[in-house]
Structure formats: C-alpha cells, structure tokens
Write a protein that holds these residues in place. Structure first.
Motif, mmCIF file in Angstrom:
data_model
loop_
_atom_site.group_PDB
_atom_site.id
_atom_site.type_symbol
_atom_site.label_atom_id
_atom_site.label_comp_id
_atom_site.label_asym_id
_atom_site.label_seq_id
_atom_site.Cartn_x
_atom_site.Cartn_y
_atom_site.Cartn_z
ATOM 1 N N THR A 128 0.842 -1.184 0.000
ATOM 2 C CA THR A 128 0.000 0.000 0.000
ATOM 3 C C THR A 128 0.878 1.233 0.000
ATOM 4 O OG1 THR A 128 -1.726 -1.158 1.253
ATOM 5 C CG2 THR A 128 -1.841 1.245 1.183
ATOM 6 N N ILE A 129 0.577 2.145 -0.901
ATOM 7 C CA ILE A 129 1.282 3.420 -0.988
ATOM 8 C C ILE A 129 0.357 4.484 -0.418
ATOM 9 C CG2 ILE A 129 2.360 5.098 -2.542
ATOM 10 C CD1 ILE A 129 2.692 2.781 -4.557
ATOM 11 N N ARG A 130 0.893 5.317 0.482
ATOM 12 C CA ARG A 130 0.063 6.350 1.115
ATOM 13 C C ARG A 130 0.725 7.711 0.997
ATOM 14 N NH1 ARG A 130 -0.601 1.938 4.694
ATOM 15 N NH2 ARG A 130 -2.797 1.282 4.878
ATOM 16 N N TYR A 131 -0.118 8.717 0.793
ATOM 17 C CA TYR A 131 0.345 10.101 0.842
ATOM 18 C C TYR A 131 -0.832 10.941 1.332
ATOM 19 C CZ TYR A 131 1.752 14.782 -0.507
ATOM 20 O OH TYR A 131 2.040 16.113 -0.477
ATOM 21 N N GLN A 132 -0.668 11.527 2.502
ATOM 22 C CA GLN A 132 -1.729 12.309 3.119
ATOM 23 C C GLN A 132 -3.012 11.465 3.165
ATOM 24 O OE1 GLN A 132 -1.873 16.482 1.889
ATOM 25 N NE2 GLN A 132 0.312 16.439 1.411
ATOM 26 N N THR A 133 -4.066 11.866 2.460
ATOM 27 C CA THR A 133 -5.311 11.084 2.513
ATOM 28 C C THR A 133 -5.431 10.096 1.351
ATOM 29 O OG1 THR A 133 -6.644 12.673 1.238
ATOM 30 C CG2 THR A 133 -6.461 13.046 3.608
ATOM 31 N N LEU A 134 -4.391 10.023 0.507
ATOM 32 C CA LEU A 134 -4.398 9.115 -0.639
ATOM 33 C C LEU A 134 -3.857 7.748 -0.233
ATOM 34 C CD1 LEU A 134 -4.544 8.456 -3.722
ATOM 35 C CD2 LEU A 134 -2.245 9.449 -3.913
ATOM 36 N N SER A 135 -4.578 6.685 -0.596
ATOM 37 C CA SER A 135 -4.160 5.315 -0.318
ATOM 38 C C SER A 135 -4.283 4.496 -1.595
ATOM 39 C CB SER A 135 -5.033 4.706 0.785
ATOM 40 O OG SER A 135 -4.735 3.336 0.968
ATOM 41 N N ILE A 136 -3.206 3.794 -1.956
ATOM 42 C CA ILE A 136 -3.184 2.984 -3.174
ATOM 43 C C ILE A 136 -2.843 1.554 -2.790
ATOM 44 C CG2 ILE A 136 -2.236 2.712 -5.498
ATOM 45 C CD1 ILE A 136 -1.086 5.615 -5.152
ATOM 46 N N ASP A 137 -3.796 0.638 -2.953
ATOM 47 C CA ASP A 137 -3.527 -0.792 -2.755
ATOM 48 C C ASP A 137 -3.083 -1.335 -4.111
ATOM 49 O OD1 ASP A 137 -3.743 -3.626 -2.609
ATOM 50 O OD2 ASP A 137 -5.064 -3.433 -0.873
ATOM 51 N N VAL A 138 -1.791 -1.611 -4.231
ATOM 52 C CA VAL A 138 -1.211 -1.940 -5.533
ATOM 53 C C VAL A 138 -1.801 -3.224 -6.106
ATOM 54 C CG1 VAL A 138 0.925 -2.507 -6.752
ATOM 55 C CG2 VAL A 138 0.924 -0.722 -4.991
ATOM 56 N N HIS A 139 -1.993 -4.251 -5.260
ATOM 57 C CA HIS A 139 -2.373 -5.560 -5.783
ATOM 58 C C HIS A 139 -3.869 -5.692 -6.056
ATOM 59 C CE1 HIS A 139 1.720 -6.638 -5.248
ATOM 60 N NE2 HIS A 139 1.672 -6.402 -3.958
ATOM 61 N N ARG A 141 -5.549 -3.041 -6.821
ATOM 62 C CA ARG A 141 -5.770 -1.910 -7.726
ATOM 63 C C ARG A 141 -6.890 -1.013 -7.215
ATOM 64 N NH1 ARG A 141 -2.946 -2.758 -12.470
ATOM 65 N NH2 ARG A 141 -4.217 -1.320 -13.687
ATOM 66 N N ALA A 142 -6.904 -0.813 -5.896
ATOM 67 C CA ALA A 142 -7.921 0.025 -5.256
ATOM 68 C C ALA A 142 -7.284 1.341 -4.806
ATOM 69 C CB ALA A 142 -8.529 -0.698 -4.064
ATOM 70 N N VAL A 143 -7.972 2.437 -5.097
ATOM 71 C CA VAL A 143 -7.483 3.761 -4.726
ATOM 72 C C VAL A 143 -8.556 4.464 -3.898
ATOM 73 C CG1 VAL A 143 -6.729 6.018 -5.594
ATOM 74 C CG2 VAL A 143 -6.063 3.922 -6.805
ATOM 75 N N ARG A 144 -8.118 5.084 -2.801
ATOM 76 C CA ARG A 144 -9.035 5.833 -1.945
ATOM 77 C C ARG A 144 -8.439 7.196 -1.627
ATOM 78 N NH1 ARG A 144 -13.235 3.061 0.346
ATOM 79 N NH2 ARG A 144 -13.254 0.815 -0.064
ATOM 80 N N VAL A 145 -9.301 8.180 -1.569
ATOM 81 C CA VAL A 145 -8.929 9.517 -1.121
ATOM 82 C C VAL A 145 -9.854 9.884 0.015
ATOM 83 C CG1 VAL A 145 -8.832 11.965 -1.706
ATOM 84 C CG2 VAL A 145 -7.984 10.273 -3.335
ATOM 85 N N ASP A 146 -9.255 10.143 1.189
ATOM 86 C CA ASP A 146 -10.027 10.465 2.385
ATOM 87 C C ASP A 146 -11.075 9.391 2.675
ATOM 88 O OD1 ASP A 146 -10.477 12.033 4.600
ATOM 89 O OD2 ASP A 146 -11.926 13.344 3.597
ATOM 90 N N GLY A 147 -10.708 8.130 2.391
ATOM 91 C CA GLY A 147 -11.580 6.999 2.681
ATOM 92 C C GLY A 147 -12.573 6.659 1.596
ATOM 93 N N ALA A 148 -12.728 7.523 0.609
ATOM 94 C CA ALA A 148 -13.709 7.284 -0.464
ATOM 95 C C ALA A 148 -13.022 6.612 -1.651
ATOM 96 C CB ALA A 148 -14.345 8.596 -0.907
ATOM 97 N N ALA A 149 -13.670 5.584 -2.216
ATOM 98 C CA ALA A 149 -13.117 4.859 -3.351
ATOM 99 C C ALA A 149 -13.089 5.748 -4.589
ATOM 100 C CB ALA A 149 -13.936 3.607 -3.621
ATOM 101 N N ILE A 150 -11.982 5.688 -5.318
ATOM 102 C CA ILE A 150 -11.809 6.452 -6.555
ATOM 103 C C ILE A 150 -11.711 5.463 -7.710
ATOM 104 C CG2 ILE A 150 -10.385 8.117 -7.772
ATOM 105 C CD1 ILE A 150 -11.648 9.212 -5.224
ATOM 106 N N GLN A 151 -12.553 5.633 -8.704
ATOM 107 C CA GLN A 151 -12.565 4.730 -9.853
ATOM 108 C C GLN A 151 -11.618 5.245 -10.930
ATOM 109 O OE1 GLN A 151 -14.222 1.828 -9.724
ATOM 110 N NE2 GLN A 151 -14.819 2.451 -7.645
#
Length: 225
Positions: A128-139, A141-151
């Motif tokens: 998982t890559i994180r920066y501030q409120t951005l979270s990227i689950d590499v495997h 392929r899920a991305v969230r900003v401030d807890g909300a899923a980003i498509q």
C-alpha cells in the motif's frame, strides 16, 4: 512477490517484459530457449512462465507440452500470432492464458495476477502506498482519497502507481508513454497529458501530489510514505 520466468529468443523483448514486470513488483528471470527454460524451471521453481510461441528449435507449443509432462506451473503464452487455432491449441495443451502482441503493461500485469490468483500463488503481503489522505492498494488496484473509493481506468492506475513508487523522480512524457502504453503504441505524448489531467481531477484534493516539471514531464511529490 511472485517469481516470473520469461522465455523468449529475442533479447529486446525479454528486456522489455522484464522492465514492465519488475516495475510491477515481480521478481523476474529469463531464458532464451526451451532447454534453458526447463533448466531454470527445475532449479528456481518460478510461480509463472511467460512463454513466447515462435522460437527456433522447439517452439512454444513443444516447450509447453514438455513442461506439462512433469509440472503444473501456470503458463501464459505471449505471441504475435492471434489466430483462433493457435489459441485453441495453446489452451488444449495446458496453457493458462494467451496474450497477443502488441500488449499493454497494465493488461499483462492484470492477467498475470488473475492467473496467479487462480493457482493460489498470490503473495498475501499487501503493498500500500500512502500520501496524506491518498491510499493505493497496488495488488487489488484500489485507490481511496479520504476513505472514499476512486474509480480509475487501467492506464490512470498504472500511471499513478509508477509515479508514486518512484516518488521524487522526474519521468519524461516519453518514458511514461513507453512504460504504461508499451513501445508499440503509436499515439503521441499528448495522451499522457490528457490522462494526467483526468487523474488529478479524480484524485480531488490529492491531485496536487502529481507535479508538472515544465519542459520535461511529471513527478510524484517527495515525502510520500
């Protein structure tokens, strides 16, 4: 991460696929012919084989049939031959997937992950890559900003991960185009600009994590954890 064995008689193709797969986090080894491939299979027990079809001596079909006589290691054919008969034969002799050149790195990564998952060979350790409120689950392929899923589209996700994994490094537009779209892609670098613009919009307040380096390309900001 999982260990991949690339089997192709063209060194340039081996180098290209190796670059793509190492960027995706895989351990990679290679072989230039069937004999070398089977030696490495028995020595290092890779989790998956990426096998070219057209090779001098034994072709990919013959190599696959030989391997299937003693191993059930997943095999993905990678070839320029897209005829239906070739695909049918590949699956009938034990191939697990069939990718036709030209291909995109994102598609190859997703299909490798799907085959590994079917065989229970996916490493359970999450990256998982994180920066501030951005979270990227590499495997996943899920991305969230401030807890909300980003498509994101496949290309948007691949761009984001490439930049975020190499935070602080400046990528030229040409580098991004070659790595994410592949060397066979005939479109111009404006494609990169368009995808970056859309990616920033989707990332909302974290879109600023992708910085423009004027006259060169883009980078992910320093300091991500």
């Amino acid at each position: 991460m999982s260990h991949l064995l690339i089997v192709d008689d063209e060194q340039d193709m081996v180098d290209l696929v190796t670059m793509y797969m190492e960027n995706a986090g895989y351990t990679v080894s290679s072989a230039l012919n069937g004999d070398e491939a089977e030696e490495k299979l028995k020595e290092s027990h890779p989790d998956l084989i990426i096998l070219d079809l057209m090779m001098p001596g034994r072709d990919g079909f013959a190599i696959c049939e030989s391997i299937r006589s003693y191993s059930d290691v997943p095999i993905i054919f990678l070839t320029a031959r897209g005829e239906e008969w070739d695909k049918v034969r590949a699956f009938s002799i034990g191939g697990d997937d069939y990718i036709v050149k030209p291909f995109s790195p994102g598609e190859m990564t997703a299909r490798i992950q799907a085959v590994l998952r079917r065989f229970g060979k996916v490493d359970e350790k999450r990256e998982t890559i994180r920066y501030q409120t951005l979270s990227i689950d590499v495997h996943s392929r899920a991305v969230r900003v401030d807890g909300a899923a980003i498509q994101l589209t496949m290309k948007e996700f691949d761009l984001l991960v490439l930049l975020a994994k190499k935070r602080g490094r400046i990528f030229s537009r040409e580098e991004l185009l070659e790595t994410v779209w592949g060397t066979e892609y005939s479109g111009g670098t404006r494609t990169v600009d368009t995808h970056i613009k859309t990616l920033r919009m989707k990332l909302k307040n974290e879109g600023a994590s992708i910085e423009t380096v004027w006259g060169i390309g883009y980078k992910f900001v320093d300091g991500a954890v």
